[in-house]
Design a protein around this motif. Sequence first.
Motif, PDB file in Angstrom:
ATOM      1  N   THR A  95       0.977  -1.119   0.072  1.00 61.22           N
ATOM      2  CA  THR A  95       0.087   0.019  -0.121  1.00 61.22           C
ATOM      3  C   THR A  95       0.908   1.284  -0.130  1.00 61.22           C
ATOM      4  O   THR A  95       0.580   2.230  -0.702  1.00 61.22           O
ATOM      5  N   ALA A  96       1.972   1.300   0.771  1.00 61.29           N
ATOM      6  CA  ALA A  96       2.696   2.350   0.904  1.00 61.29           C
ATOM      7  C   ALA A  96       3.585   2.516  -0.501  1.00 61.29           C
ATOM      8  O   ALA A  96       3.744   3.840  -1.169  1.00 61.29           O
ATOM      9  N   ALA A  98       2.302   1.897  -3.181  1.00 63.93           N
ATOM     10  CA  ALA A  98       1.424   2.334  -4.332  1.00 63.93           C
ATOM     11  C   ALA A  98       1.268   4.092  -4.177  1.00 63.93           C
ATOM     12  O   ALA A  98       0.616   4.605  -4.848  1.00 63.93           O
ATOM     13  N   GLY A  99       1.702   4.443  -2.940  1.00 64.92           N
ATOM     14  CA  GLY A  99       1.596   5.823  -2.897  1.00 64.92           C
ATOM     15  C   GLY A  99       0.882   6.311  -1.587  1.00 64.92           C
ATOM     16  O   GLY A  99       0.685   7.601  -1.398  1.00 64.92           O
ATOM     17  N   SER A 100       0.322   5.437  -1.103  1.00 63.42           N
ATOM     18  CA  SER A 100      -0.690   5.692   0.037  1.00 63.42           C
ATOM     19  C   SER A 100       0.264   5.460   1.579  1.00 63.42           C
ATOM     20  O   SER A 100       0.285   4.426   1.920  1.00 63.42           O
ATOM     21  N   LEU A 101       0.636   6.758   2.028  1.00 62.09           N
ATOM     22  CA  LEU A 101       1.467   6.671   2.999  1.00 62.09           C
ATOM     23  C   LEU A 101       0.572   6.876   4.498  1.00 62.09           C
ATOM     24  O   LEU A 101       1.373   6.714   5.731  1.00 62.09           O
ATOM     25  N   SER A 102      -0.768   6.751   4.436  1.00 64.19           N
ATOM     26  CA  SER A 102      -1.543   7.061   5.326  1.00 64.19           C
ATOM     27  C   SER A 102      -1.862   5.728   6.122  1.00 64.19           C
ATOM     28  O   SER A 102      -2.502   5.746   7.269  1.00 64.19           O
ATOM     29  N   HIS A 103      -1.653   4.740   5.489  1.00 68.92           N
ATOM     30  CA  HIS A 103      -2.025   3.436   6.117  1.00 68.92           C
ATOM     31  C   HIS A 103      -1.007   2.981   7.088  1.00 68.92           C
ATOM     32  O   HIS A 103       0.115   3.350   7.073  1.00 68.92           O
ATOM     33  N   ARG A 104      -1.693   2.395   8.193  1.00 67.77           N
ATOM     34  CA  ARG A 104      -1.067   1.874   9.346  1.00 67.77           C
ATOM     35  C   ARG A 104      -1.253   0.379   9.701  1.00 67.77           C
ATOM     36  O   ARG A 104      -2.363   0.020   9.477  1.00 67.77           O
ATOM     37  N   ASP A 122       5.281   1.367  11.133  1.00 70.54           N
ATOM     38  CA  ASP A 122       4.288   2.404  11.517  1.00 70.54           C
ATOM     39  C   ASP A 122       4.960   3.718  11.766  1.00 70.54           C
ATOM     40  O   ASP A 122       4.484   4.748  11.238  1.00 70.54           O
ATOM     41  N   LEU A 125       6.537   4.974   8.636  1.00 72.57           N
ATOM     42  CA  LEU A 125       5.524   5.456   7.560  1.00 72.57           C
ATOM     43  C   LEU A 125       5.000   6.910   8.059  1.00 72.57           C
ATOM     44  O   LEU A 125       4.879   7.697   7.097  1.00 72.57           O
ATOM     45  N   GLU A 129       5.494  10.019   5.898  1.00 73.90           N
ATOM     46  CA  GLU A 129       4.251  10.930   5.451  1.00 73.90           C
ATOM     47  C   GLU A 129       4.489  12.307   5.878  1.00 73.90           C
ATOM     48  O   GLU A 129       4.088  13.177   4.979  1.00 73.90           O
TER      49      GLU A 129
END
Length: 361
Positions: A95-96, A98-104, A122, A125, A129
Motif C-alpha cells: 500500500t505504501a 502504491a503511494g498511500s502513506l496514511s495506512h498503518r 508504522d 510510515l 508521510e
Amino acid sequence: MSVRLKLTLSYAGFLMAAGGLLLAALGFFLLRQGWLQTNEEGAWRVSPGTDFVRGFAPMAAVVMAFLLVFGLLGGWLLAGRMLAPLDRITHATRTAAAGSLSHRIRLPGRQDEFRELADTFDTMLAQLEAHVAEQQRFAANASHELRTPLAISKTLLDVARTDPNHDSGEVIDRLTAVNTRAIDLTEALLLLSRADQRSFTRERVDLSLLAEEATETLLPLAEKHGTTIETFGDIALTTGSQPLLLQLTMNLVHNAIVHNVAHQGTVWVSTSVRPNAVALTVENTGERLPPELVSTLTEPFQRGTERIHGDHAGVGLGLAIVKTITRAHDGTLTLTPRPDGGLRITVELLAAGLKDRATET
C-alpha cells in the motif's frame, strides 16, 4: 517454495523424525521384554524376526502415516497462524509503495518480534508521510515565493514598455530590489539543500565567537530598528561547519531583531556549556506568540503572525535553515514563547570531544 510451505515441511519432518525415534525406542524395548525367550538350558534366545515384523511393524507404519498427515496439516495451520502478521506487514508495504502513506498496520497482540517490526514500520510510515507533506508544502511555497518577484518584474517591464515617459530610474531601482530579493531567495534555497545533504567539512567551532561575530555584523540593523543586543556566555566548543553554524547564528539574531517591538526592543544572545553538550540561546522581546504558532515557525516561509516584506524581512527561510543546519549537526532546536512576549530559541549541539568520538564510531 513459500515460507509457509517450508515451515510446514519442517514441522512435519521434525514430527516424523521424533515419531521414528520414539517407535524405534519402543520397538527396542519390546524386543528386550517380550520377544526374548530362554531355552531348556536357561540361555536367552531371540524370537524369529518375522514374528516381530508381523506383530509390531504394521502398527508402527500406521502410526508414522498418522504422524505424517497430522504433521502436514498441523504444520500448515501453525505456520499460517505464525506468519499472519507478516501478511499484514506485506499488505501495508504494498500500500505504501502504491503511494498511500496514511495506512498503518496497528498490529494487535502481545509485544513480540512481529509486533516490534510492525510498530517500527508504522513509525517509519508516519515520519515519511510527514516528510513528504513538508516537502510538498515547501515546493508549493517556494514556487509561490519565486513567482512573486518574477511577476513584479514582468509588470515593471510592461509599464516601462507601454509608457515611454515613465521614470526609467525608478523602474531600474525597483527591478534591482526585486532581483535582489529573488537572488537572496535562490541562495537561501541552495543553502538549505547543501545543509540537508551534510556535504561539509567538520572542524572545531566556538559558538561564543560566532555569537560575537553575528552581533557585530547585525549591529547596524539593530540600531536602525532601535533594538539593543546583549551578548554573554561561556566558551562553547562543538564540531561542525563554521560557515553553516555562523549562518545559523546570523539567522537567529536577524530574526530576533526583525521580529521585535517597534522601538526599545532587546535581543539576548548567550552561549552555555551543559552536560555533554553546548548551547546557543537567542531571546527577544516582542508580541506574545501562541504555542501552536511557535510550533510552525521552523517550516519554510513562515513569518510569525504576518508575512512581512520589508527591507530586512528576509525570504521566509531563516528558521527553516536553522532547523536544517541543526539537524545536519545532530543537534536539537527548541522554540519557546516568552511569557512577556517574544521568543526564546535554543540550539543544543554535542560538545567537541563527544562529537569527535561520535564521528569516529
